[in-house]
Design an enzyme around this catalytic site. Structure first.
Site, mmCIF file in Angstrom:
data_model
loop_
_atom_site.group_PDB
_atom_site.id
_atom_site.type_symbol
_atom_site.label_atom_id
_atom_site.label_comp_id
_atom_site.label_asym_id
_atom_site.label_seq_id
_atom_site.Cartn_x
_atom_site.Cartn_y
_atom_site.Cartn_z
ATOM 1 N N VAL A 76 52.847 43.583 -31.710
ATOM 2 C CA VAL A 76 53.256 42.277 -31.182
ATOM 3 C C VAL A 76 54.778 42.202 -31.236
ATOM 4 O O VAL A 76 55.377 42.386 -32.297
ATOM 5 C CB VAL A 76 52.638 41.135 -32.028
ATOM 6 C CG1 VAL A 76 53.109 39.772 -31.538
ATOM 7 C CG2 VAL A 76 51.112 41.221 -31.997
ATOM 8 N N CYS A 77 55.398 41.957 -30.113
ATOM 9 C CA CYS A 77 56.868 41.929 -30.065
ATOM 10 C C CYS A 77 57.398 40.782 -30.921
ATOM 11 O O CYS A 77 57.025 39.623 -30.733
ATOM 12 C CB CYS A 77 57.366 41.768 -28.639
ATOM 13 S SG CYS A 77 59.157 41.578 -28.574
ATOM 14 N N VAL A 78 58.291 41.114 -31.827
ATOM 15 C CA VAL A 78 58.815 40.116 -32.771
ATOM 16 C C VAL A 78 59.579 39.011 -32.052
ATOM 17 O O VAL A 78 59.386 37.823 -32.345
ATOM 18 C CB VAL A 78 59.665 40.788 -33.885
ATOM 19 C CG1 VAL A 78 60.845 41.562 -33.318
ATOM 20 C CG2 VAL A 78 60.157 39.757 -34.898
#
Lengths: 116, 99, 124
Positions: A76-78
């Site tokens: 999951v892209c921060v």
């Protein structure tokens, strides 16, 4: 072959995650490797831990977690997650949160990169 | 390249945009709402026939079935594939998605 | 890193800014990719060319203007190539003078070749 997956749409409203899921299952059944699924843009919502649809509907977060148990890496892209409130306390597994470098890594190590 | 189209041609220009980028041996794969493209008698029947002169066109069977399009309603020579076939096409050609 | 070892990645930008906001996050990804010394290209086609239109002022929308960012990407963030498709510009009544950043204008045939050379194509 090694497949990297990029998911940009959120769950339920768009079909992208469902298509990606069915693709991943078919690829694994055929003996291919999924190098990782990178959730970007609204795609980060697919890993929201509070997801709880009515019981007779598919729970997208859960079916993805089942894939994870089979060894599919979920990322999951921060930055995209932070923008949307999908952070370490609201994502189903805080270990999945990582940076965009991981998306590039998927591009490098995968034979095929597919945008859903 | 494997051109993956997701949106209905009645809604967006993705079909035409991708056609501009078709090369010899490229494959067109219609998924999700893009499967409405291959309905016989629709506005895009001739477009599909045009693509078929030089390239192969595949449609995801699950999406066709979900939308109530029967095999008889599909433009001739368009091939239906399941997710396994989708995976095989991605193995054959590098995918580019036209969202 | 030698040119052969670099992974060729292309961002394909086909959406206009503001109505759907892929632009900002696409740029964030481009910046990150540039930092890793790979061969990164960006292509604007279809409505994506509107991202480059000069004179944008989204302040009343409470949003940022990214149209000038692309030149910086190329100069300071090691993005190898930024292309805009000639035909898409023309169809939308735009020409080189209407662009906010200095990018390479390529026709469809040339861009198609570039696309075909890529290892990974990321669509936004």
């Amino acid at each position: 072959m090694k497949f990297g997956i990029l998911v940009k749409d959120g769950p339920y409203m768009h079909q992208a995650m469902d298509t990606a899921y069915n693709f991943i299952v078919a690829a694994m059944e055929a003996g291919h490797e999924i190098t990782g699924v990178f959730f970007y843009n609204d795609g980060v919502y697919n890993r929201c831990s509070a997801m709880e649809p009515p019981r007779d509907e598919r729970n997208i977060m859960k079916i993805l977690s089942e894939l994870e148990l089979k060894g599919v890496k979920m990322i999951v892209c921060v930055a995209a997650g932070k923008r949307r409130g999908v952070v370490d306390t609201t994502v189903c597994d805080a270990k999945e949160i990582s940076g965009l470098g991981q998306l590039l890594e998927l591009c490098i190590v995968s034979d095929r990169m597919i945008t859903f | 390249m494997l051109h993956i189209i997701k949106k209905s041609p009645y809604e967006t220009n993705a079909l035409n945009d991708s056609i501009n980028y078709l090369m010899e041996n490229d494959i067109v794969l219609l998924i999700e709402d893009a499967v409405y493209t291959v309905k016989k008698g629709g506005k895009f029947e001739d477009t599909v026939k045009g693509i078929l002169q030089n390239n192969k066109v595949y449609c995801l069977e699950a999406d066709i079935k979900a939308r109530g399009i029967s095999e008889g309603e599909i433009v001739e020579n368009v091939k239906l594939i399941d997710y396994k076939g989708f995976v095989e096409k991605v193995c054959e050609q590098n995918p580019v998605t036209w969202p | 890193m030698s040119e052969q070892e670099k992974t060729k990645v292309m961002f394909i930008c086909r959406t206009a800014p503001y109505g759907v906001a892929f632009e900002q996050e696409a740029i964030e990804a481009m910046v990150m990719f540039g930092a890793y010394e790979q061969d990164v290209s960006v292509a604007f086609l279809d409505d994506g060319v509107f991202s480059l239109k000069k004179g944008q002022d989204p302040s009343l929308l409470g949003k940022k203007n990214f149209s000038k960012t692309y030149e910086i990407l190329k100069d300071d963030f090691d993005i190898s190539n930024i292309y805009v498709e000639k035909e898409s510009l023309e169809e939308r009544g735009l020409s080189e003078g209407d662009l906010a950043a200095e990018v390479e204008i390529l026709d469809r045939n040339a861009l198609r070749q570039r696309m075909n050379e890529m290892k990974a194509l990321l669509s936004f």
